[in-house]
Design a protein around this motif. Structure first.
Motif, PDB file in Angstrom:
ATOM      1  N   VAL A  70       2.549   1.738  -3.548  1.00 52.23           N
ATOM      2  CA  VAL A  70       1.528   2.110  -4.540  1.00 52.23           C
ATOM      3  C   VAL A  70       1.157   3.548  -4.125  1.00 52.23           C
ATOM      4  O   VAL A  70       0.663   4.434  -5.155  1.00 52.23           O
ATOM      5  CB  VAL A  70       0.068   1.229  -4.447  1.00 52.23           C
ATOM      6  N   GLU A  71       0.979   4.018  -3.080  1.00 53.63           N
ATOM      7  CA  GLU A  71       0.646   5.190  -2.736  1.00 53.63           C
ATOM      8  C   GLU A  71       1.741   6.177  -3.234  1.00 53.63           C
ATOM      9  O   GLU A  71       1.307   7.349  -3.795  1.00 53.63           O
ATOM     10  CB  GLU A  71       0.469   5.322  -1.165  1.00 53.63           C
ATOM     11  N   SER A  72       2.846   5.866  -3.217  1.00 55.46           N
ATOM     12  CA  SER A  72       4.065   6.772  -3.524  1.00 55.46           C
ATOM     13  C   SER A  72       4.544   6.314  -4.905  1.00 55.46           C
ATOM     14  O   SER A  72       5.993   6.468  -5.104  1.00 55.46           O
ATOM     15  CB  SER A  72       4.901   6.895  -2.677  1.00 55.46           C
ATOM     16  N   LEU A  73       4.036   5.756  -5.800  1.00 55.19           N
ATOM     17  CA  LEU A  73       4.332   5.113  -7.069  1.00 55.19           C
ATOM     18  C   LEU A  73       5.139   6.419  -7.752  1.00 55.19           C
ATOM     19  O   LEU A  73       4.591   7.462  -7.858  1.00 55.19           O
ATOM     20  CB  LEU A  73       3.348   4.642  -7.854  1.00 55.19           C
ATOM     21  N   LEU A  79      -4.440   4.318  -4.064  1.00 55.04           N
ATOM     22  CA  LEU A  79      -4.631   3.647  -2.676  1.00 55.04           C
ATOM     23  C   LEU A  79      -5.958   3.189  -2.635  1.00 55.04           C
ATOM     24  O   LEU A  79      -6.089   2.019  -2.269  1.00 55.04           O
ATOM     25  CB  LEU A  79      -4.109   4.578  -1.799  1.00 55.04           C
ATOM     26  N   MET A  87       0.709  -1.245  -0.021  1.00 53.79           N
ATOM     27  CA  MET A  87      -0.068   0.122  -0.165  1.00 53.79           C
ATOM     28  C   MET A  87       0.586   1.151   0.094  1.00 53.79           C
ATOM     29  O   MET A  87       0.549   2.144  -0.458  1.00 53.79           O
ATOM     30  CB  MET A  87      -1.058  -0.037   1.374  1.00 53.79           C
ATOM     31  N   MET A 130       5.100  13.387  -4.657  1.00 55.83           N
ATOM     32  CA  MET A 130       4.050  12.879  -4.209  1.00 55.83           C
ATOM     33  C   MET A 130       2.832  13.885  -3.754  1.00 55.83           C
ATOM     34  O   MET A 130       3.641  14.713  -2.860  1.00 55.83           O
ATOM     35  CB  MET A 130       4.465  11.790  -3.048  1.00 55.83           C
ATOM     36  N   SER A 135       6.528  -2.418 -11.850  1.00 52.35           N
ATOM     37  CA  SER A 135       5.684  -2.395 -10.579  1.00 52.35           C
ATOM     38  C   SER A 135       4.387  -2.827 -10.837  1.00 52.35           C
ATOM     39  O   SER A 135       3.575  -3.575 -10.171  1.00 52.35           O
ATOM     40  CB  SER A 135       5.550  -1.219  -9.892  1.00 52.35           C
ATOM     41  N   TYR A 136       3.928  -2.202 -12.114  1.00 54.44           N
ATOM     42  CA  TYR A 136       2.316  -2.327 -12.295  1.00 54.44           C
ATOM     43  C   TYR A 136       2.083  -3.939 -12.596  1.00 54.44           C
ATOM     44  O   TYR A 136       0.864  -4.360 -12.384  1.00 54.44           O
ATOM     45  CB  TYR A 136       1.662  -1.339 -13.310  1.00 54.44           C
ATOM     46  N   LEU A 143      -6.578   0.244  -4.764  1.00 51.84           N
ATOM     47  CA  LEU A 143      -6.015  -0.946  -4.308  1.00 51.84           C
ATOM     48  C   LEU A 143      -6.911  -1.438  -3.200  1.00 51.84           C
ATOM     49  O   LEU A 143      -7.113  -2.925  -3.267  1.00 51.84           O
ATOM     50  CB  LEU A 143      -4.878  -0.654  -3.703  1.00 51.84           C
ATOM     51  N   MET A 203      -2.334   1.778 -12.117  1.00 49.69           N
ATOM     52  CA  MET A 203      -0.790   2.008 -11.792  1.00 49.69           C
ATOM     53  C   MET A 203      -0.108   2.123 -13.093  1.00 49.69           C
ATOM     54  O   MET A 203       1.229   2.405 -12.734  1.00 49.69           O
ATOM     55  CB  MET A 203      -0.336   0.619 -11.140  1.00 49.69           C
TER      56      MET A 203
END
Lengths: 502, 157
Positions: free
Chosen positions: A223-226, B85, A220, B1, A389-390, B88, B119
């Motif tokens: 993914v959040e900071s991809l 997120l 998580m 980010m 990553s995806y 996900l 993604m």
């Protein structure tokens, strides 16, 4: 059975075609999962351990040891090649490791890390062989009060040392203890906190807990900071071997790292992480090339990585000698050993010495296999890191869900995986520590057992828990450590706030 | 980010309060268990102690939150980061709920498609192709070779 005879017996068991294949598969799978960004050794180990359950005890133990070493080595690989630590213990490796990669020395550094990990791990295994029998003999005189002090006190120390603030370690610890009470109570067979769900009678699966709070939560975060994925630099085979100078400069740091790592592994807490920082600091103060450390020096990688592996091995001392895990990884190893009917602890050496020596031999074999497959396969790991990553992360999540389901063919474990992942994410976001949660969940039943045994034997007299000299000594150590940690934390807060006040 | 900030103080106060509520429910259930006596402690004794520990831990968390300055901030995701997120978590939720009915292959494929789209910028065709290949490979390895009895669902493989 003497040490030499025992080791020879264990090695005879280990060196069969089936067991060597298991070691190879374990080291390969462990490294592969450790290399994956976003998963880390603990979650990776939790994901892979259930696959050992169907095997015989010696094969299963050998595969587990190889997985552990592989996962730790894999975590270092991403630190060096991509500046992304796979776990807390690999953070320090990023500093010099990545700089060396940019200088074109990635292959040589990975070789030195493999060699250092092997040397540190092997010497640490010899230390385990020497320490465990002594510790086991000492522990035979322990009663419920002493074991209660050791387990409860060790858990308190772990929760305090793992975190900066008191609550950041204590609350997860309490939560882990709560999780440990779910299910069928061992003595009376009473169902506790199951809400009428049959599957919960068996309690919370340790692998689900570890994969959830570590693995799912970590994914998580990723993914959040991809970010646009940095591709690891291509490592040419001819650049794999270190130069003579690099080798010469590595020996002393490897030696120092081994000693530091072994000693740190004996204490409860994030030993491997602390060992890497301590080894790095030691190099910065003692190395002939201290000025280069921090700017791409082999000493800055060789010492911490050796310490990491040595600590990971010596963590087995309290596990094998006392039957008490002081880290998430050894907590998982304990769970897996019990599935194989191996009960680590002081009686293991006297009642089942052949099992003990098989475990020791498995650590040797796992260590050897780490070097045998990882040095030639560095190119494979680099190619793995180039997978986007995806594709990688969703696949890993799927495997985590399937792995959880496969433990007892229950959808409940898959639901819990998601819930625990969200809990792990929330706790980490707020800087709470997860190791006390996992270790608390494992130690909870032991703490309860020793507590109730103590009360039973003393006919309800609670002073039994602080009446023996050993118990008093252990609780004194706990109090001193808790007090010193709190003082250190308070001092840091005052120092940090002082410039603002000025 | 992209990020929004949350005061660490508020986070700690929330967690501490949540912990107190959890402790209350836990202790309520623990007191209904047989307690035995001190010489023969029952199944409820240890949970009561643990519940008490949790109360203490929650109060400590609230105390630390109270003492934390408003300047200490935590980063929470926002914008696209938050969307990823949430997708996900949503995709995993749909996967775990839908798995018994849809079966391993269909549920996995839908899960992979949703995550891969969020993604990455790759085309739908590639996403669907990758998802099918991975789902079927996982099915072959885990269900056929390793005999993990995953739910079959509507496809009934």
């Amino acid at each position: 059975m003497g040490a030499i005879d025992g080791l020879w017996y264990g090695l005879n068991l280990a060196f069969t075609a089936q067991n060597l294949l298991a070691a190879f598969a374990g080291a390969f799978a462990g490294t592969a999962i450790g290399v994956l960004p976003g998963f880390g050794p603990t979650a990776g180990l939790a994901l892979l351990l259930p696959f050992t359950y169907a095997m015989g005890p010696s094969t299963g133990l050998i595969m587990m040891a190889a997985m552990l070493y592989g996962a730790m080595y894999g975590g270092s690989t991403t630190s060096i090649l991509m500046n992304m630590p796979g776990e807390a213990a690999s953070v320090i490796t990023c500093i010099d490791g990545y700089k060396l990669t940019k200088k074109g020395r990635a292959g040589a550094v990975l070789f030195i890390v493999a060699a250092g990990s092997f040397i540190g791990g092997t010497i640490s295994v010899i230390g385990v062989m020497l320490f465990v029998p002594t510790l086991a003999q000492l522990a035979i005189i322990f009663g419920p009060a002493e074991f209660f002090a050791l387990t409860a006190g060790g858990l308190l120390i772990l929760s305090r040392i793992s975190a900066g603030s008191f609550a950041a370690g204590f609350l997860p610890m309490a939560l882990g203890l709560m999780f440990s009470t779910i299910g069928l109570e061992a003595v009376t067979g009473q169902n506790r906190f199951t809400f009428g769900v049959n599957d919960l009678s068996q309690g919370l699966e340790l692998a689900v807990l570890a994969v959830g709070v570590y693995g799912i939560a970590e994914v998580m975060f990723v993914v959040e900071s991809l970010r646009s994925q940095e591709r690891p630099l291509h490592v040419k085979v001819r650049e794999m071997l270190p130069t003579r100078q690099e080798l010469r400069r590595s020996w002393a740091p490897i030696g120092r790292g081994t000693v530091v790592g072994f000693l740190f592994g004996l204490i409860p807490g994030p030993s491997a992480t602390l060992a890497t920082f301590a080894a790095y600091r030691l190099e910065k103060s003692t190395s002939k090339h201290k000025d280069e450390i921090g700017h791409g020096a082999v000493e800055g990688v060789a010492a911490p990585e050796t310490a990491n592996n040595a600590a990971a091995t010596s963590l087995m001392v309290p596990l094998l000698g006392l039957g008490i895990p002081f880290s998430s990884a050894t907590a998982l190893m304990l769970g897996a050993m019990m599935v194989h009917n191996v009960q680590p602890g002081p009686l293991l050496m006297t009642t089942n010495p052949e099992v003990f020596w098989t475990v020791i031999a498995s650590m040797f074999v796992g260590n050897v296999m780490l070097v045998v497959i990882n040095v030639p396969m560095i190119g494979v790991w680099v190619r793995m890191l180039r997978i986007p990553s995806y594709i990688l992360l969703p696949t890993v999540l799927l495997m985590a869900a399937i792995g959880s389901y496969s433990l007892r063919n229950s959808m409940l474990d898959v639901y819990l995986l998601l819930v625990l992942g969200i809990i792990g994410y929330a706790l980490r976001k707020l800087d709470f520590q997860l190791a006390p949660l996992v270790v608390g969940a494992v130690l909870g039943p032991m703490i309860e057992k020793h507590f109730r045994e103590g009360l039973f034997m003393s006919q309800g007299d609670v002073s039994v828990f602080w009446s023996s000299p050993i118990a008093i000594g252990l609780w004194s150590i706990v109090l001193v450590v808790m007090a010193l940690s709190s003082i250190a934390h308070l001092r840091n807060r005052i120092l940090l706030s002082a410039p603002n006040e000025a | 980010m992209d990020a929004v900030h949350l005061q660490k103080r508020k986070g700690y106060l929330s967690i501490g309060t949540g912990g107190l509520l959890l402790s209350a429910g836990y202790l309520g259930m623990a007191f209904q268990l047989p307690l035995g006596d001190m010489a023969r402690p029952g199944a409820g004794i240890f949970p009561i102690l643990v519940g008490g520990l949790m109360v203490f831990a929650s109060l400590s968390t609230i105390w630390e939150g109270w003492r934390t300055g408003t300047g200490e901030q935590l980063e929470l995701p926002s914008g696209q980061d938050r969307s990823r997120l949430l997708v996900l978590v949503g995709a995993m939720s749909v996967y775990v709920v839908g798995l018994p009915w849809l079966g391993q292959i269909v549920a996995s494929t839908l899960f992979l498609i949703s995550l891969m789209r969020v993604m990455s910028d790759v085309s739908w065709l590639r996403v669907i192709t990758y998802s099918l290949v991975i789902s079927i490979t996982i099915y072959v390895v885990f269900v056929r070779l390793l005999n993990v009895p995953m739910p079959r669902g509507i496809v009934n493989f």
